[in-house]
Scaffold this motif. Structure first.
Motif, mmCIF file in Angstrom:
data_model
loop_
_atom_site.group_PDB
_atom_site.id
_atom_site.type_symbol
_atom_site.label_atom_id
_atom_site.label_comp_id
_atom_site.label_asym_id
_atom_site.label_seq_id
_atom_site.Cartn_x
_atom_site.Cartn_y
_atom_site.Cartn_z
ATOM 1 N N ASN A 352 0.804 -1.222 0.000
ATOM 2 C CA ASN A 352 0.000 0.000 0.000
ATOM 3 C C ASN A 352 0.840 1.275 0.000
ATOM 4 O O ASN A 352 0.440 2.297 0.559
ATOM 5 C CB ASN A 352 -0.946 0.007 1.208
ATOM 6 N N GLU A 353 2.010 1.192 -0.616
ATOM 7 C CA GLU A 353 2.833 2.385 -0.802
ATOM 8 C C GLU A 353 2.637 2.925 -2.218
ATOM 9 O O GLU A 353 2.041 2.266 -3.084
ATOM 10 C CB GLU A 353 4.304 2.061 -0.538
ATOM 11 N N TYR A 354 3.169 4.114 -2.455
ATOM 12 C CA TYR A 354 3.052 4.748 -3.767
ATOM 13 C C TYR A 354 4.380 5.411 -4.132
ATOM 14 O O TYR A 354 5.175 5.770 -3.255
ATOM 15 C CB TYR A 354 1.960 5.829 -3.775
ATOM 16 N N LYS A 380 -2.789 11.612 5.137
ATOM 17 C CA LYS A 380 -1.415 12.095 5.216
ATOM 18 C C LYS A 380 -0.434 10.941 5.051
ATOM 19 O O LYS A 380 -0.713 9.811 5.446
ATOM 20 C CB LYS A 380 -1.181 12.814 6.545
ATOM 21 N N PHE A 381 0.719 11.266 4.481
ATOM 22 C CA PHE A 381 1.733 10.263 4.168
ATOM 23 C C PHE A 381 3.099 10.751 4.613
ATOM 24 O O PHE A 381 3.344 11.952 4.748
ATOM 25 C CB PHE A 381 1.778 9.990 2.657
ATOM 26 N N LYS A 389 17.338 11.724 -0.607
ATOM 27 C CA LYS A 389 17.222 10.905 0.612
ATOM 28 C C LYS A 389 16.573 11.669 1.763
ATOM 29 O O LYS A 389 16.610 11.222 2.916
ATOM 30 C CB LYS A 389 18.589 10.347 1.062
ATOM 31 N N GLU A 390 15.979 12.810 1.491
ATOM 32 C CA GLU A 390 15.276 13.580 2.516
ATOM 33 C C GLU A 390 13.942 12.913 2.858
ATOM 34 O O GLU A 390 13.300 12.306 1.988
ATOM 35 C CB GLU A 390 15.028 15.005 2.041
ATOM 36 N N GLU A 391 13.520 13.063 4.105
ATOM 37 C CA GLU A 391 12.246 12.511 4.547
ATOM 38 C C GLU A 391 11.381 13.614 5.151
ATOM 39 O O GLU A 391 11.895 14.522 5.819
ATOM 40 C CB GLU A 391 12.472 11.412 5.592
ATOM 41 N N HIS A 392 10.084 13.526 4.891
ATOM 42 C CA HIS A 392 9.123 14.457 5.483
ATOM 43 C C HIS A 392 7.924 13.643 5.949
ATOM 44 O O HIS A 392 7.375 12.845 5.195
ATOM 45 C CB HIS A 392 8.682 15.512 4.466
ATOM 46 N N LEU A 412 5.895 7.201 -1.070
ATOM 47 C CA LEU A 412 4.928 7.577 -0.063
ATOM 48 C C LEU A 412 4.495 6.371 0.755
ATOM 49 O O LEU A 412 4.121 5.326 0.196
ATOM 50 C CB LEU A 412 3.687 8.208 -0.711
ATOM 51 N N THR A 413 4.549 6.530 2.071
ATOM 52 C CA THR A 413 4.079 5.511 2.996
ATOM 53 C C THR A 413 2.953 6.102 3.822
ATOM 54 O O THR A 413 3.086 7.203 4.377
ATOM 55 C CB THR A 413 5.210 5.051 3.939
#
Length: 416
Positions: A352-354, A380-381, A389-392, A412-413
Motif C-alpha cells: 500500500n505504498e506509492y 497524510k503520508f 534521501k530527505e524525509e518528510h 509515499l508511505t
C-alpha cells in the motif's frame, strides 16, 4: 441435436483458446515477473561487438556492483552473426566470437548472469546480417542449445502491415516455447503496429513502443510532426509522451519497452548520436532513469560501464529508484497531470505504498505545490525523496522546486 453439437463444439474451442491465452500469460509472468535489467550492446558498440567486449563488460558489471543490483543480463544486439553453415544452422562470426556463443553463455552463467541475443523477422537484420525468417524453429533450437536466455527480435526488412507482423512474431514465439529452454521474447517492431495489444498473446514478454531513442532530451519539433518520416531523432521526452499513455498494458511478464537508457553516453558518436543525439545534462539523464522506473520499463544500460564517472554511477546504481522499477506488483505509473509545465505520475507499489514523479518539462526552474487529493490520495503520508534521501512526515501536500527537466520522485508511505 445438430445445433447442440455445434454449440458444444464451439464451446470447446472457446475453452481451448482461453486456456491457451491464460497459459501463455502465466508463462510470461513466470519468465519476466519484473522488467529485465542489464547491458545492451548497441548504443556503445553498434555492430562492432566482440566476444572479448562481452566478457570485459560482464567482469566490470560484477566488479562495480551492477549485477548485485539486478542488472544481470548482457543483451548482444546486431552484428554477432556469421551466416549459416552447410546445414543452415545460424553461426556466430568466427573472428568476433572465436569461442562461440555457447562458451560465452556458459561464462556468463558461471558468473550468475544471463545472455541475450538478437535476430530479425526477415531475411536480413537492420545491419544486413543473417536473420531468422523461414528458420524460426531451427534458430530457436540453436539459441536454446547455446544457453541463450533472451531474444530481441527486430523487424527491419519485413512488411509494414500488422497482420504479417503478428504471424511472424507468433511463429518465433511458438518456436521459442518449443525450444526446450525458457527464453524471454522481446518484440521489437518499434510500436508502429500496436504490439501492446497482441504481443503477449504470441509469446512476447516485452515490446518496444517507439522507434530508437537518441542521446538528447527532445526533438523540439512542432506538435504532430512525424519524427520518423522527417528523419528527426526521438529524445527522452518524445519517447515518454508515447509510452506514458500505455500504462494499462503493462504488468508482470508483459512490459512496455521505451528503449535503452542513454544515461552516461554524453554525446558519444554512433547509433545514439545520430539524428541530433548530442548528449544530455545529468539532470536530464537522472530524469530518464526516474521516468523509466516509474513506467516499469526494462532497464538496459548502454554506456561504457567499464569507465563510468561518479555522476553516472549514482544515477544507474540508485537502489531506491531501481526498487520502484522492480516492484513486484509490476504496475506502470499512470500520468495524472500533463500540461505545458508539468507531468505528474502516480505508481502503486506493494504494501500500500506509492511512488510519485513530478517532471518539469519547461526550460526554466519551476516551483509550486500539489495537494495529494488532486491526484487521488486521501490522508497524510510520509515522503521519502529517492534522490536527495530527505524525509518528510505527515504530509498531504507536495512542494516542489525543480530545475529545468528535473524529475522529483517521492516514495509515499501511509501515516500510521
Amino acid at each position: 441435436m445438430k445445433n447442440n453439437g455445434l454449440y458444444l463444439f464451439n464451446y470447446k474451442i472457446l475453452v481451448l483458446l482461453l486456456f491457451t491465452q491464460n497459459f501463455t500469460q502465466a508463462q510470461n509472468r513466470q519468465l519476466a515477473p519484473t522488467p529485465p535489467m542489464g547491458f545492451m550492446t548497441w548504443n556503445y558498440f553498434a555492430d562492432d561487438i566482440t566476444e572479448s567486449d562481452v566478457r570485459s563488460i560482464a567482469d566490470a558489471m560484477i566488479e562495480n556492483g551492477l549485477v548485485s543490483l539486478g542488472y544481470d543480463h548482457i543483451f548482444i544486439d546486431d552484428g554477432w552473426q556469421g551466416g549459416r553453415d552447410k546445414r543452415n544452422n545460424i553461426i556466430p562470426d568466427p573472428e568476433k566470437f572465436p569461442s562461440g556463443i555457447k562458451a560465452l553463455a556458459d561464462y556468463l552463467h558461471s558468473k550468475g548472469m544471463k545472455l541475450g541475443i538478437y535476430s530479425d523477422a526477415a531475411q536480413l537484420t537492420c545491419g544486413g546480417y543473417t536473420a531468422s525468417y523461414g528458420f524460426e524453429e531451427q534458430d530457436a533450437k540453436t539459441f536454446a542449445d547455446w544457453g541463450v536466455d533472451y531474444l530481441k527480435y527486430d523487424y527491419c526488412g519485413a512488411p509494414a502491415d500488422q497482420s504479417t507482423a503478428i504471424k511472424r512474431y507468433k511463429r518465433m514465439g511458438k518456436a521459442l516455447q518449443n525450444s526446450g529452454r525458457d527464453i524471454v521474447f522481446a518484440v521489437c517492431e518499434w510500436g508502429q503496429r500496436e504490439p501492446w495489444k497482441w504481443a503477449n498473446n504470441v509469446g512476447g514478454h516485452l515490446w518496444r513502443t517507439t522507434y530508437d531513442i537518441r542521446d538528447k532530451w527532445s526533438a523540439n519539433a512542432p506538435p504532430g510532426t512525424d519524427l520518423h518520416k522527417e528523419g528527426i531523432g526521438y529524445g527522452i521526452l518524445d519517447i515518454l509522451n508515447i509510452n506514458a499513455e500505455l500504462d494499462e498494458y503493462a504488468g508482470p511478464g508483459n512490459w512496455n519497452d521505451p528503449d535503452m537508457l542513454i544515461v552516461g553516453l554524453n554525446g558519444k558518436k554512433g547509433p545514439s548520436g545520430d539524428l541530433g543525439g548530442t548528449g544530455c545534462s545529468m539532470v536530464e539523464y537522472q530524469s530518464q532513469m526516474s521516468l523509466w522506473c516509474l513506467m516499469a520499463a526494462p532497464l538496459m544500460i548502454s554506456n561504457d560501464i567499464r569507465n563510468m564517472d561518479d555522476d553516472t554511477r549514482k544515477i544507474l546504481m540508485n537502489k531506491d529508484i531501481i526498487a520502484i522499477d522492480q516492484d513486484p506488483l509490476g504496475i506502470q505509473a499512470k500520468r495524472i497531470i500533463n500540461n505545458d509545465n508539468l507531468q505528474v505520475f502516480l505508481k502503486s507499489l506493494e504494501n500500500n505504498e506509492y511512488a510519485i514523479g513530478i517532471l518539469n518539462t519547461t526550460k526554466s526552474n519551476l516551483s509550486g505545490q500539489i495537494k495529494l487529493l488532486e491526484i487521488g490520495l486521501r490522508g497524510k503520508f510520509n515522503f521519502y525523496n529517492v534522490w536527495s534521501k530527505e524525509e518528510h512526515k505527515n504530509q498531504n501536500v507536495i512542494k516542489y522546486d525543480l530545475e529545468s527537466h528535473e524529475t522529483l520522485v517521492l516514495r509515499l508511505t501511509k501515516r500510521n
